[in-house]
Scaffold this active site. Structure first.
Site, PDB file in Angstrom:
ATOM      1  N   HIS A 188     -15.150  16.353  -3.358  1.00  0.00           N
ATOM      2  CA  HIS A 188     -13.783  16.635  -3.787  1.00  0.00           C
ATOM      3  C   HIS A 188     -13.451  15.997  -5.130  1.00  0.00           C
ATOM      4  O   HIS A 188     -12.438  16.354  -5.748  1.00  0.00           O
ATOM      5  CB  HIS A 188     -12.806  16.133  -2.725  1.00  0.00           C
ATOM      6  CG  HIS A 188     -12.876  14.649  -2.531  1.00  0.00           C
ATOM      7  ND1 HIS A 188     -13.945  14.044  -1.904  1.00  0.00           N
ATOM      8  CD2 HIS A 188     -12.047  13.654  -2.910  1.00  0.00           C
ATOM      9  CE1 HIS A 188     -13.753  12.732  -1.902  1.00  0.00           C
ATOM     10  NE2 HIS A 188     -12.616  12.465  -2.500  1.00  0.00           N
ATOM     11  N   ASP A 189     -14.288  15.057  -5.583  1.00  0.00           N
ATOM     12  CA  ASP A 189     -14.027  14.350  -6.842  1.00  0.00           C
ATOM     13  C   ASP A 189     -14.926  14.808  -7.988  1.00  0.00           C
ATOM     14  O   ASP A 189     -14.858  14.238  -9.080  1.00  0.00           O
ATOM     15  CB  ASP A 189     -14.256  12.842  -6.655  1.00  0.00           C
ATOM     16  CG  ASP A 189     -13.074  12.161  -6.003  1.00  0.00           C
ATOM     17  OD1 ASP A 189     -11.950  12.707  -6.077  1.00  0.00           O
ATOM     18  OD2 ASP A 189     -13.261  11.085  -5.408  1.00  0.00           O
ATOM     19  N   ASP A 207     -14.146   5.006   1.773  1.00  0.00           N
ATOM     20  CA  ASP A 207     -13.829   5.288   0.382  1.00  0.00           C
ATOM     21  C   ASP A 207     -13.985   4.023  -0.471  1.00  0.00           C
ATOM     22  O   ASP A 207     -13.537   2.941  -0.071  1.00  0.00           O
ATOM     23  CB  ASP A 207     -12.383   5.804   0.319  1.00  0.00           C
ATOM     24  CG  ASP A 207     -11.970   6.265  -1.055  1.00  0.00           C
ATOM     25  OD1 ASP A 207     -12.561   7.230  -1.555  1.00  0.00           O
ATOM     26  OD2 ASP A 207     -11.047   5.654  -1.623  1.00  0.00           O
ATOM     27  N   GLU A 216     -18.893   5.082   0.166  1.00  0.00           N
ATOM     28  CA  GLU A 216     -18.826   5.534  -1.220  1.00  0.00           C
ATOM     29  C   GLU A 216     -18.886   4.292  -2.106  1.00  0.00           C
ATOM     30  O   GLU A 216     -18.075   3.380  -1.960  1.00  0.00           O
ATOM     31  CB  GLU A 216     -17.524   6.289  -1.488  1.00  0.00           C
ATOM     32  CG  GLU A 216     -17.424   6.771  -2.924  1.00  0.00           C
ATOM     33  CD  GLU A 216     -16.018   7.172  -3.335  1.00  0.00           C
ATOM     34  OE1 GLU A 216     -15.903   8.031  -4.226  1.00  0.00           O
ATOM     35  OE2 GLU A 216     -15.040   6.631  -2.791  1.00  0.00           O
ATOM     36  N   ASP A 221     -12.475  10.092   6.969  1.00  0.00           N
ATOM     37  CA  ASP A 221     -12.488   9.405   5.682  1.00  0.00           C
ATOM     38  C   ASP A 221     -11.520   8.224   5.743  1.00  0.00           C
ATOM     39  O   ASP A 221     -10.303   8.412   5.848  1.00  0.00           O
ATOM     40  CB  ASP A 221     -12.050  10.396   4.590  1.00  0.00           C
ATOM     41  CG  ASP A 221     -12.623  10.056   3.227  1.00  0.00           C
ATOM     42  OD1 ASP A 221     -12.770   8.853   2.945  1.00  0.00           O
ATOM     43  OD2 ASP A 221     -12.902  10.986   2.458  1.00  0.00           O
TER      44      ASP A 221
END
Length: 546
Positions: free
Chosen positions: A321-322, A196, A247, A96
């Protein structure tokens, strides 16, 4: 591994996955220890959220050193062992990369704050006007997006937390540093990269936004494509076997086609979050409303067809995770826990795109339903507790919202068995374990042939077995149904029919063309295909014809 159309990727949040060094925090050796479990599930690649050196103000998404592993997760030797052991099992690793911003603890930012002009240009430092910030943009975590630095009489930009300073990609030296980081991990044997909020790296103009919170001046701006092509050319684009995903925050189909179309040489696929905002009242996250099924269906159909026609590629996901746990969000984690979890998996995995599974999703892990602010760890959730309190909401109203929307719902420790702390750690975990671990856990799932785990494993096997799932065109079906999400996939002489009841009540549907189909997978005892088909609560079926 460049063929990503038959692959399934599993996301690991290392902090909450498996603790082997007895400190209550998951670590890299904890991932290595569970590789046989992940091989049994059948996944091809593991996306690990950031484990680099960080003050952990945003759980690792505030990177202080891209080349060093945070000691709470282990050592370089631990990482190299994980890479080696994963490769033995034909599992790749996806790292990531947080390239929109760094931690203010990063050496670059420290040098910028010391007045070094070379490093000041790595970030956005701007003069204010009339003792006000340069613009009225809002931070994603609440408050203004600019922080005043008295020594310079300037402000620096932070679209996220005040300790996450945005990088200036206009500076060619920043792009070179990003490519250098990627190349370092390519040489180590890493074949996957997740970038990200990568569509925020171009800031088009710095002006007040009187229509919104500033997003239109820094989201999907024109130079993002140039920056991605340059990064591609100087790093991962030189390797044949890499997989990359971006993302995308508040993005569009048109832009995601541009980012992921192969001939553009940018990324392989994109995440978008529109389908996970259908339970946002007035599109505000910190609110409560039942999810809008018709909007969800329309968004899926629009993105499937739009990306298909444009030649782009979707990353398919419910959880990360979000995001809160999907079975608690769009399913039914009480009366129809197993049925709804399997249905949601089927609905997603049979679409056109590359599926992602978030740790514990394959068990049907649920939201945490915390009732005390002390139980929360997420900076965004804690900030919004106080924001909502200041808006006049009562504590019980705020907790209901946090129980539904907090990112911490995804971050409770992985539930391995029914022993103390769910087998995650023999010490007090950094975050409380969900109390339902006593019956929702890996050990129980592996002993039950009808478990949610084995349903996910079968979906992964089907993707590898049937080219129509990998390559087939997508066609919506039963678009007017207020309860059923259905679609077809077509590839030459193959057709896949996927039917999903999203509610806890029976529904009858009418089908015209039913000849020659065989049932591949269902979440209930099988039923043959009929022109008038009654679906049970949360029933989901995959039929195949050749």
């Amino acid at each position: 591994m460049k063929n990503f159309k038959d692959k399934v990727i599993y996301q690991i949040y290392p902090k909450s996955f498996n603790d082997t060094n007895h400190d209550g925090i998951g670590d890299l050796n904890g991932v290595t220890e569970k590789l046989d479990y992940l091989k049994r599930l059948g996944v091809d690649m593991l996306w690990l959220t950031p484990f680099f050196v960080s003050p952990q103000n945003d759980n690792g998404y505030d990177v202080a050193n891209y080349y060093e592993i945070d000691p709470i997760y282990g050592t370089l030797d631990d990482l190299q062992r994980l890479i080696k052991e994963a490769k033995k099992r034909e599992i790749g690793l996806m790292f990531d990369m947080v390239f929109n911003h760094t931690s203010t603890h990063h050496e670059w930012f420290k040098k910028a704050m010391a007045g070094d002009p070379y490093y000041k240009d790595f970030y956005f430092f701007k003069k204010g006007q009339n003792h006000q910030p340069p613009t009225n943009w809002e931070s994603k975590f609440g408050g203004n997006a600019w922080e005043y630095v008295e020594a310079f009489d300037e402000y620096y930009l932070h679209l996220f937390d005040v300790t996450q300073a945005d990088l200036n990609w206009e500076n060619p030296n920043v792009v070179k540093e990003m490519a250098k980081i990627v190349n370092y991990y390519l040489e180590m044997g890493i074949t996957g990269f997740r970038f990200d909020v990568i569509n925020l790296i171009s800031k088009e103009s710095f002006e007040d936004d009187f229509e919104g919170v500033g997003k239109r001046f820094y989201t999907d701006c024109k130079k993002v494509n140039d920056y991605l092509r340059e990064l591609n050319e100087h790093s991962f684009g030189r390797c044949d076997d890499t997989i990359t995903v971006g993302e995308m925050s508040a993005t569009t189909i048109k832009n995601c086609v541009r980012y992921s179309k192969p001939e553009h040489h940018e990324l392989d696929m994109t995440f978008n979050f529109h389908h996970l905002k259908v339970d946002y009242l007035n599109k505000e996250k910190w609110t409560l409303m039942p999810f809008d099924f018709m909007e969800l269906k329309q968004l899926f159909n629009d993105w499937q067809i739009g990306m298909q026609e444009g030649g782009g590629w979707n990353a398919l996901f419910w959880c990360c995770h979000d995001q809160p746990r999907i079975v608690s969000r769009f399913g039914n984690d009480k009366e129809y826990h197993r049925e709804s979890a399997k249905m949601l998996a089927t609905a997603l995995h049979m679409m056109r795109g590359t599926p992602y599974i978030y740790q514990g999703e394959e068990l049907g892990m649920t939201n945490a339903y915390f009732t005390d602010l002390k139980q929360y760890r997420d900076i965004e959730s804690i900030n919004h507790f106080h924001i909502l309190k200041n808006q006049g909401l009562k504590d019980e109203e705020i907790y209901a919202i946090l129980q539904s929307k907090s990112r911490d719902n995804a971050r409770t420790p992985m539930q391995w068995d029914n022993t103390m702390n769910a087998g995650f750690s023999d010490r007090t975990p950094w975050m409380e374990v969900n109390p339902n671990y006593l019956h929702i856990n890996v050990e129980a799932a592996l002993q039950d042939n009808d478990s949610i785990f084995y349903h996910y494993a079968r979906l992964i096997q089907l993707r590898k077995q049937y080219p129509v799932i990998q390559e087939g065109l997508y066609e919506p079906l039963l678009e007017d149904s207020k309860q059923v999400f259905a679609y077809l996939r077509h590839l030459e002489s193959e057709t896949l029919l996927v039917i999903n009841n999203f509610y806890a009540k029976e529904v009858m549907i009418q089908l015209d063309d039913i000849e020659g189909y065989q049932l591949l997978l269902s979440n209930y005892p099988s039923q043959s295909l009929k022109k008038e088909l009654t679906l049970r609560p949360y029933e989901s079926c995959i039929y195949y014809r050749k």
